[in-house]
Design an enzyme around this catalytic site. Structure first.
Site, PDB file in Angstrom:
ATOM      1  N   ASP A 114      82.639  -2.443   3.446  1.00 12.78           N
ATOM      2  CA  ASP A 114      82.321  -1.314   4.335  1.00 12.78           C
ATOM      3  C   ASP A 114      83.392  -0.231   4.215  1.00 12.78           C
ATOM      4  O   ASP A 114      83.100   0.960   4.032  1.00 12.78           O
ATOM      5  CB  ASP A 114      82.234  -1.870   5.767  1.00 12.78           C
ATOM      6  CG  ASP A 114      82.184  -0.781   6.819  1.00 12.78           C
ATOM      7  OD1 ASP A 114      81.466   0.200   6.604  1.00 12.78           O
ATOM      8  OD2 ASP A 114      82.852  -0.931   7.866  1.00 12.78           O
ATOM      9  N   HIS A 137      75.226  -4.412   9.749  1.00  9.44           N
ATOM     10  CA  HIS A 137      76.574  -4.456  10.328  1.00  9.44           C
ATOM     11  C   HIS A 137      76.857  -3.348  11.335  1.00  9.44           C
ATOM     12  O   HIS A 137      77.790  -3.462  12.137  1.00  9.44           O
ATOM     13  CB  HIS A 137      77.641  -4.468   9.215  1.00  9.44           C
ATOM     14  CG  HIS A 137      77.892  -3.140   8.567  1.00  9.44           C
ATOM     15  ND1 HIS A 137      77.179  -2.689   7.477  1.00  9.44           N
ATOM     16  CD2 HIS A 137      78.796  -2.167   8.846  1.00  9.44           C
ATOM     17  CE1 HIS A 137      77.637  -1.503   7.108  1.00  9.44           C
ATOM     18  NE2 HIS A 137      78.618  -1.164   7.923  1.00  9.44           N
ATOM     19  N   ASP A 153     106.105   1.157 -18.178  1.00  9.79           N
ATOM     20  CA  ASP A 153     105.068   0.121 -18.198  1.00  9.79           C
ATOM     21  C   ASP A 153     103.770   0.587 -17.544  1.00  9.79           C
ATOM     22  O   ASP A 153     103.124  -0.137 -16.813  1.00  9.79           O
ATOM     23  CB  ASP A 153     105.575  -1.160 -17.532  1.00  9.79           C
ATOM     24  CG  ASP A 153     105.994  -0.932 -16.080  1.00  9.79           C
ATOM     25  OD1 ASP A 153     106.161   0.242 -15.698  1.00  9.79           O
ATOM     26  OD2 ASP A 153     106.141  -1.918 -15.347  1.00  9.79           O
ATOM     27  N   HIS A 156      74.395   3.967   3.822  1.00 12.42           N
ATOM     28  CA  HIS A 156      75.692   3.288   3.960  1.00 12.42           C
ATOM     29  C   HIS A 156      75.535   1.766   4.026  1.00 12.42           C
ATOM     30  O   HIS A 156      76.126   1.053   3.198  1.00 12.42           O
ATOM     31  CB  HIS A 156      76.447   3.824   5.177  1.00 12.42           C
ATOM     32  CG  HIS A 156      77.667   3.031   5.519  1.00 12.42           C
ATOM     33  ND1 HIS A 156      78.746   2.909   4.667  1.00 12.42           N
ATOM     34  CD2 HIS A 156      77.968   2.287   6.617  1.00 12.42           C
ATOM     35  CE1 HIS A 156      79.658   2.133   5.226  1.00 12.42           C
ATOM     36  NE2 HIS A 156      79.206   1.736   6.412  1.00 12.42           N
ATOM     37  N   GLU A 199      76.560  -1.461  16.967  1.00 10.28           N
ATOM     38  CA  GLU A 199      77.554  -0.463  17.358  1.00 10.28           C
ATOM     39  C   GLU A 199      76.948   0.926  17.540  1.00 10.28           C
ATOM     40  O   GLU A 199      77.328   1.659  18.455  1.00 10.28           O
ATOM     41  CB  GLU A 199      78.635  -0.419  16.277  1.00 10.28           C
ATOM     42  CG  GLU A 199      79.816   0.448  16.613  1.00 10.28           C
ATOM     43  CD  GLU A 199      80.842   0.402  15.507  1.00 10.28           C
ATOM     44  OE1 GLU A 199      81.465   1.437  15.267  1.00 10.28           O
ATOM     45  OE2 GLU A 199      80.994  -0.657  14.876  1.00 10.28           O
ATOM     46  N   ASP A 200      76.002   1.282  16.682  1.00 14.78           N
ATOM     47  CA  ASP A 200      75.494   2.659  16.659  1.00 14.78           C
ATOM     48  C   ASP A 200      74.065   2.815  17.147  1.00 14.78           C
ATOM     49  O   ASP A 200      73.537   3.924  17.155  1.00 14.78           O
ATOM     50  CB  ASP A 200      75.587   3.221  15.220  1.00 14.78           C
ATOM     51  CG  ASP A 200      77.031   3.390  14.777  1.00 14.78           C
ATOM     52  OD1 ASP A 200      77.878   3.633  15.659  1.00 14.78           O
ATOM     53  OD2 ASP A 200      77.314   3.272  13.577  1.00 14.78           O
TER      54      ASP A 200
END
Length: 735
Positions: free
Chosen positions: A166, A99, A286, A75, A103-104
């Site tokens: 992301d 990134h 269109d 990812h 957080e993880d």
């Protein structure tokens, strides 16, 4: 412990599984090799930094799997690859690789700063969520994280570009996520992230985010529409080829060098058009359009003239975004032409440079940085928008309100209006004079009273249209009204109005509270200015307030009783009031503002005997002494009410209702209205009811008067009209 459902929907991240096998060596990973190959625009020493960042991220995420079963490192690698396609600098690419580590994983900001520098650490921090704060709801968490992202984005544009890349990759790889989560993340993308991409001019990404979200929310509709589009492509191939040949031939004949190609509307764009205009797919004419790319701006206008000579243009469908670019920097000529067999099609004409900006927006700053002036205006507009976000943030009380204001501006269809000096201001469709006033300057918005729209005097609620010339009229004593909030369209105007009303209410409540406390102290035989400082210290300590003004505000808003505070100041909480000191009446002028409200039931005016009651959060509400609406309340809690008096000179005009029964004759209403106007009285509202069909009509007038005396004078003059049977003042008695 963070909520994994909220985390997944807020950041766009997919949950991870533990105990995953180790990633293969990066040199053996084809995706890694493709990624490294895209970094050829960076010098070798910076590519080495990116390699180190990849190894650091892979080690941090080792043992984590995405729900699809792939190693989690796939990812951040995909996100960094998208950033590299924009040829972003090494800090941006490294931040994309890292990134998710804060957080993880257990990696912190300090460690990232030590390894890759503070700018990278700040970028990663701006992309991380507020996991350690407990929120009351998913909506509150969403709003606060959105606020944090936009604030980080205002400091560094790379934050939002990485965030959008992301989100784009997560939408592409969401098959393994639960259906309800997929829909929630996709709806959030349509509501927030896709409009941000559009606002930044990232039109290619904007369309892809829309189409991916549409396929996740309505998979069956998307499949049916895709099949219909594919079938139409085959059915219309001959017609499209004929139009393409005609356009190319006409440009060659005119000696204009250009590239011409067809383009297809996105699935979501077609779906929205069908939905908004209640059309079937076959009625959307269109679906296909054509784009002409030329070398310079003069050639674009020459091409427009040549092609208007080939196919007739549809009146009102020409838009010149070259002379007046969109706020996101987009420039192009748009026209709709009637092709063979009466088929309309859209045509866009622009330069190659404009096309690059149209596709990549602010990211073109990195893609085309060899040209010093390229995208400079777009960068300025983007910076201005970011500064407006900071301005909104400072004027907004909480994250949810800020979230609401920004969503209003993301991303409406624009109209363009002109100031008297010729400056062009872009506003959302449906915007009013008040929106324009606040777009120019906060002070102009706070003091606007009307506007000259195309040299005609118009009210503040007037909706502006494309091309209007608007001059805002201001007055020093004019102020925002609560009613303005209902007819403004921009988040900036709504935020500024609310901020002013909150501040004004607070200040007026402070003044009212001080007046009420001084009245109580006078009744106790004390002058407020003579109180020792120690008296106030005791009150502040007991109340928890830091300033005397805060005590006044609490009294004015009804959160404290003036009598209790007065006795506490004198340390006489149980002392009865002196017999010879009856409480003095509170004197009002009528211009105190929101802190003093006049009850709509009885509509008191100067000269009426009045009484007041403090309501928590509202301030002082004034009624007439004989108001039927408060009889029970006065009997139940007599101590809650205080006597109020008018100052000798009224400070403004007051509304009052009149009931006038008239004979049902032609012209009666006109004669009454004329007599009221002759008395220099303003009519606010009038309606009628026919209680005695064929005989009498009851007219309901709301007029503005200065006092009870001027009202009596008006009623005498109206009573002299022959058709008037009876005139009375309506003070809620009819209810």
């Amino acid at each position: 412990m963070r909520d994994p459902v909220a985390a997944a929907s807020l950041s766009g991240e997919l949950p991870v599984a533990d105990n995953a096998p180790l990633s293969p060596h990066p040199e053996d990973d084809p995706a890694y090799q493709v990624f490294i190959d895209t970094l050829s625009y960076l010098p070798p020493e910076e590519i080495q930094v990116v390699r180190e960042a990849y190894l650091f991220s892979e080690a941090a995420h080792r043992g984590q799997l995405r729900l699809s079963g792939e190693p989690y490192i796939t990812h951040p690698l995909a996100v960094a690859g998208a950033i590299a396609e924009w040829q972003m600098d090494v800090e941006g690419v490294v931040a994309a690789l890292l990134h998710d580590v804060m957080e993880d994983t257990s990696v912190g900001k300090v460690e990232i700063a030590e390894r890759f520098g503070k700018p990278v650490a700040d970028l990663v921090d701006g992309l991380s969520k507020l996991d350690k704060i407990e929120f009351q709801s998913h909506e509150e968490a969403q709003a606060e994280n959105f606020r944090k992202m936009l604030m980080a984005m205002a400091r560094d544009l790379r934050v939002v570009l990485i965030k959008l890349a992301d989100r784009h990759h997560n939408l592409q790889t969401m098959a393994a996520v639960r259906a309800d989560k997929r829909r929630r993340i996709a709806r959030e993308t349509l509501e927030i992230y896709a409009p941000i991409a559009s606002r930044l001019g990232l039109n290619k990404l904007f369309r892809e985010l829309q189409d991916l979200s549409f396929q996740l929310i309505y998979p069956m509709r998307a499949r049916v529409l895709a099949r219909a589009l594919k079938a139409a492509r085959g059915n219309r191939r001959e017609l499209l080829s004929r139009i393409l040949e005609g356009l190319t031939g006409k440009l060659d004949e005119a000696g204009i060098e250009a590239r011409v190609f067809g383009r297809e509307k996105g699935l979501y764009s077609i779906y929205r058009k069908m939905l908004d205009k209640h059309l079937s797919f076959s009625q959307v004419l269109d679906v296909y359009g054509f784009r002409v790319l030329v070398n310079d701006v003069p050639t674009a206008y020459l091409a427009l003239g040549a092609l208007h000579g080939l196919y007739k243009p549809v009146p009102g469908k020409f838009k010149d975004y070259i002379a007046i670019p969109k706020p996101n920097g987009y420039q192009s000529l748009h026209t709709t032409l009637i092709g063979p067999h009466g088929t309309p099609f859209e045509l866009q004409i622009r330069t190659e440079a404009m096309d690059n900006v149209a596709q990549e927006g602010v990211a073109s700053h990195w893609l085309y940085k060899d040209s010093e002036d390229f995208g400079a205006e777009l960068q300025q507009k983007t910076t201005k928008w970011f500064h407006s976000l900071l301005d909104l943030q400072s004027a907004t009380g909480d994250s949810s309100e800020f979230f609401e204001h920004v969503k209003v501006d993301l991303f409406p269809h624009e109209i363009y209006v002109f100031t008297p000096k010729g400056k062009i201001i872009a506003l959302p469709r449906g915007a009013t004079v008040v929106d324009l006033a606040y777009a120019v300057h906060t002070d102009i918005g706070n003091h606007c009273v009307a506007a000259q729209v195309n040299f005609k005097l118009m009210p503040l609620a007037t909706e502006l249209t494309n091309g209007d010339r608007v001059e805002v009229v201001t007055a020093a004593d004019a102020h925002p009204s609560v009613a303005w909030i209902s007819h403004v369209k921009t988040g900036r105007a709504r935020s500024k109005i609310r901020h002013y009303l909150k501040t004004a209410h607070h200040d007026e409540s402070t003044a009212l509270g001080e007046k009420m406390l001084n009245q109580e102290l006078r009744a106790l035989g004390v002058v407020a200015s003579e109180l020792p400082v120690s008296s106030w210290k005791n009150v502040l300590r007991d109340s928890g307030n830091k300033l005397i003004k805060e005590v006044y505000t609490d009294i004015g808003l009804g959160f404290r009783l003036a009598g209790v505070v007065a006795r506490r100041l004198l340390a006489r909480e149980d002392t009865p009031q002196p017999a010879d000191k009856s409480p003095a009446s509170l004197v009002i002028r009528g211009t105190e503002g929101m802190a003093v409200q006049f009850a709509p039931c009885c509509q008191p005016i100067p000269g009426d005997p009045i009484i007041g009651s403090i309501w928590k959060g509202k301030g002082l509400v004034i009624h007439t002494h004989d108001c039927p609406a408060i009889r029970k309340a006065r009997s139940a809690k007599p101590t809650k009410w205080l006597d109020v008096e008018w100052e000798p000179e009224p400070g403004k005009l007051f509304s009052v209702r009149l009931l006038i029964m008239v004979q049902n004759t032609v012209g009666a209403l006109g004669r009454i209205a004329t007599e009221i106007s002759r008395s220099c009285t303003n009519i606010e509202h009038v309606n009628m009811e026919e209680k005695h069909p064929g005989l009498y009509t009851t007219l309901h007038f709301t007029v503005q008067v200065a006092s009870r005396t001027s009202l009596a004078r008006l009623m005498r003059s109206v009573r002299r009209i022959p058709e008037v049977v009876r005139i009375t003042r309506d003070q809620g008695l009819s209810a």
